[in-house]
Design an enzyme around this catalytic site. Structure first.
Site, PDB file in Angstrom:
ATOM      1  N   LYS A   3       0.633  -1.146  -0.166  1.00 24.46           N
ATOM      2  CA  LYS A   3      -0.307  -0.214   0.565  1.00 24.46           C
ATOM      3  C   LYS A   3       0.605   1.489   0.224  1.00 24.46           C
ATOM      4  O   LYS A   3       1.009   1.753  -0.756  1.00 24.46           O
ATOM      5  CB  LYS A   3      -0.484   0.111   1.217  1.00 24.46           C
ATOM      6  N   ASN A   4       1.272   1.446   0.979  1.00 21.39           N
ATOM      7  CA  ASN A   4       2.732   1.943   1.248  1.00 21.39           C
ATOM      8  C   ASN A   4       3.705   2.863  -0.003  1.00 21.39           C
ATOM      9  O   ASN A   4       4.268   3.721  -0.087  1.00 21.39           O
ATOM     10  CB  ASN A   4       3.288   2.262   2.462  1.00 21.39           C
ATOM     11  N   ARG A  36      -1.005  14.492  12.241  1.00 22.59           N
ATOM     12  CA  ARG A  36      -0.021  14.051  11.129  1.00 22.59           C
ATOM     13  C   ARG A  36      -0.366  15.484  10.227  1.00 22.59           C
ATOM     14  O   ARG A  36      -0.714  16.296   9.631  1.00 22.59           O
ATOM     15  CB  ARG A  36      -0.893  13.343  10.208  1.00 22.59           C
ATOM     16  N   ARG A  82      -8.462  -0.841   4.658  1.00 23.76           N
ATOM     17  CA  ARG A  82      -7.956   0.187   3.656  1.00 23.76           C
ATOM     18  C   ARG A  82      -6.001  -0.729   3.151  1.00 23.76           C
ATOM     19  O   ARG A  82      -5.486  -0.177   2.454  1.00 23.76           O
ATOM     20  CB  ARG A  82      -7.390   1.461   4.791  1.00 23.76           C
ATOM     21  N   CYS A 127      -5.394  12.275  12.192  1.00 21.60           N
ATOM     22  CA  CYS A 127      -5.622  11.022  11.489  1.00 21.60           C
ATOM     23  C   CYS A 127      -6.039  10.599  13.538  1.00 21.60           C
ATOM     24  O   CYS A 127      -5.709  10.984  14.118  1.00 21.60           O
ATOM     25  CB  CYS A 127      -4.767   9.851  10.875  1.00 21.60           C
ATOM     26  N   ASP A 129       4.802   0.532  11.924  1.00 22.21           N
ATOM     27  CA  ASP A 129       3.600  -0.399  11.317  1.00 22.21           C
ATOM     28  C   ASP A 129       3.345  -1.588  12.579  1.00 22.21           C
ATOM     29  O   ASP A 129       2.284  -2.597  11.809  1.00 22.21           O
ATOM     30  CB  ASP A 129       3.265   0.123  10.438  1.00 22.21           C
TER      31      ASP A 129
END
Ligand code: EPZ
Length: 419
Positions: free
Chosen positions: A24-25, A123, A400, A118, A308
Site C-alpha cells: 500500500k505504502n 499528522r 484500507r 488522523c 506499523d
C-alpha cells in the site's frame, strides 16, 4: 458499511502458505507519480485496497483514466482537467498529501485541503511544506486549504529534513524530478517504499540516485514518459501474517515477499523464540515452541523496527511468557490497540511512549472496536488466539491496508467471517 464486523472463532492454529500482495505504502506515492509522468502506465502486483481505490478517485478528479484488471492497474494521465483535489477525497485518505508534490511537479500549481489529523494523532506536514519552499514553492494556507505554486523551472536545492519523514521525502522527490539542476535531500527516509518510488520514476525517465540511503540526489529532467512497473510486496502485511502464526502457535510460508526489507521485524519474531527461515522471495515461520517476552522493542525509522508493526507485535507479546516493553518513537498516539487487547484479557499498561506487556497464558473472546488500520489488524490477531468468539467492528480501517482479510485468514485455517 461502518457497522460491518468481523466474527472470529479463535483457538485455531494459523497454518499454510499465502502470497503477500503489493505494498500500500508504495503504490500510493507511485499512483501520485503517474500524474507527474503524464503518460500511460501499467502497475502490476497492485493491491485491491480501499486506499488504492481512493487514490484512483483522486486521479480521476484530476482528469486521468484508471482501469484495473486483476492485479494490473492501468493509468492514462495524458489529459489533465484540474489542479485541485476535492476536500472529501483529501479527507478520505491522509496520505493523499503526496499528490501535492506530483501536481506541483507537473502543473506548477495545486490547491488542496489540509489533510488534518488522523487516528494516530496530529499528522503535521510542516516538513513537507518547508522542503517544497526550498524548491521555490509559494504556499498560502488559508482556512485549511493550501494554495501552492512552483516556479516554472525548478533549479534544485539542498534540503535537510529535521527527521526522516517518509511522506516529505516522497513529496520533495516528486516536485524535484522535472526541472534543471540537482536537488539533494539529506536525512531522507530510507524505507524500501522510497526506493520503489525512485525505481518507478527512473523507469519513467527520471534521474534519481541514493534512494535507500539518507542522501537522495534528484537530477532534474525535462520530461517523463509512460512505464510498466511491478509494485514491491507489502512488508507490513507480511509481518501481520507471521504474527497470526506466532500468536496461534501455527506455521506459515509467505511467498512473493522480500525478506531483506523485513530484517528488524523478523529479528523481533526470532527474539520471541519463533523459528524464522527467510529465503529469496519467501519466509517460513514456525511457532512450535512457547513464545518468550522481548525485553524492549523500540520503533524507529527504517531500517529500525517499523512503527506499523508495533501493534501487531504488541498483540503477539500479550501471550508471550514474561514482561515486554515497547517504546513507540514515531507516532504519539499509537497504542490504541492496548485497551482493546485488554478486553480479551491481555495485561498491557500503556503510558506516553511506553507500553508494558505482562504475558498472560490465554485470551478469551470479546467485542472489540478497531480504531485504525494496524490496531485493527492487531485485534484480529488477538481474536484468532482468544478462546471463544471475538468480533471486531470498524472493518473499513482494516480494508484500507489488507486485501479481503477474512478470505486470506480462512485460507490459513481461521474461522472468520464478515457480518
Ligand atoms: C508513512 O506515513 C506511512 N504511510 C505510515 O504508514 C508509516 O507509519 C509512516 O510512514 C512511518 O513509517 C504511507 O506511506 C502512506 P512520516 P507518513 O512522515 O509519511 C512526523 C500505515 O499504517 N512528521 O515518516 O505520514 C509525523 O507526525 C501508515 O500504513 C512531522 O512532524 O510518516 C510522525 O510522528 C500509518 N512533520 C513522524 O514524523 C511532517 O511534515 C513520521 O511521519 C511529517 C511528519
Amino acid at each position: 458499511m461502518t457497522n460491518t464486523r468481523l466474527y472470529i472463532e479463535g483457538g485455531r492454529k494459523i497454518s499454510g502458505e499465502i502470497r503477500v500482495h503489493g505494498a500500500k505504502n508504495s503504490v500510493l506515492p507511485i499512483l501520485a507519480a503517474t500524474f507527474l509522468g503524464a503518460g500511460e502506465f501499467k502497475l502490476s502486483n497492485c493491491p485491491a485496497l480501499s486506499d488504492v481505490f481512493s487514490a484512483t478517485k483522486i486521479l480521476g478528479s484530476l482528469g486521468c483514466k484508471c482501469r484495473r484488471t486483476a492485479d494490473i492497474l492501468e493509468v492514462d494521465s495524458r489529459t489533465v482537467t484540474d489542479c485541485e483535489i476535492p476536500e472529501q477525497l483529501m479527507r478520505e485518505m491522509r496520505s493523499s498529501i503526496v499528490f501535492l508534490g506530483a501536481i506541483l511537479g507537473r502543473l506548477r500549481r495545486c490547491r488542496l485541503s489540509f489533510p488534518g489529523g488522523c487516528e494516530l494523532g496530529p499528522r503535521p506536514i510542516d516538513i513537507h511544506i518547508a522542503g517544497l519552499k526550498k524548491l521555490g514553492a509559494k504556499i498560502i494556507e488559508d482556512h485549511g486549504v493550501l494554495d501552492c505554486t512552483l516556479p516554472e523551472t525548478v533549479t534544485g536545492a539542498v534540503i535537510t529534513l529535521p527527521l526522516p519523514s517518509v511522506g516529505a521525502t516522497e513529496n520533495i522527490m516528486l516536485a524535484a524530478v522535472k526541472g534543471t539542476g540537482q536537488t539533494v535531500i539529506q536525512n531522507a527516509a530510507r524505507e524500501p517504499e522510497i526506493s520503489d518510488l525512485a525505481g518507478f520514476l527512473n523507469a519513467c525517465g527520471a534521474n534519481i540516485s541514493g534512494q535507500g540511503s539518507s542522501t537522495v540526489v534528484i537530477k532534474g529532467v525535462e520530461r517523463l514518459h509512460g512505464a510498466e512497473y511491478p509494485i514491491m510486496p507489502d512488508r507490513i502485511v507480511a509481518a501481520t501474517w507471521l504474527g497470526a502464526a506466532a500468536i496461534t502457535g501455527g506455521e506459515v510460508m509467505l511467498s512473493g515477499v522480500r525478506p531483506e526489507d523485513m530484517h528488524s521485524s523478523l529479528s523481533v519474531f526470532e527474539q520471541m523464540n519463533l523459528s524464522v527461515y527467510p529465503y529469496s522471495d519467501r519466509v517460513y515461520i514456525s511457532a512450535k515452541k512457547p513464545l518468550c517476552a522481548v525485553k524492549t522493542v523500540r520503533t524507529s525509522p527504517y531500517p529500525g523496527f517499523p512503527t506499523d508493526c508495533q501493534p501487531i507485535v504488541m498483540a503477539v507479546l500479550s501471550v508471550a511468557r514474561g514482561t515486554s516493553v515497547i517504546v513507540e518513537n514515531i507516532f504519539e498516539n499509537r497504542f490504541r490497540a492496548a485497551p482493546e487487547l485488554c478486553r480479551l484479557g491481555a495485561d498491557i499498561k500503556a503510558e506516553g511512549k511506553v507500553a508494558v506487556i505482562e504475558g498472560v497464558p490465554r485470551l478469551s473472546g470479546a467485542q472489540l472496536v478497531a480504531t485504525d488500520l494496524r490496531a485493527g489488524a492487531a485485534l484480529i490477531l488477538g481474536g484468532l488466539a482468544a478462546e471463544g468468539t471475538t468480533t471486531v467492528s470498524n472493518v473499513h480501517y482494516i480494508d484500507r491496508g489488507y486485501e479481503s482479510v477474512e478470505e486470506t485468514l480462512r485460507s490459513l485455517g481461521a474461522k472468520i467471517k464478515r457480518i
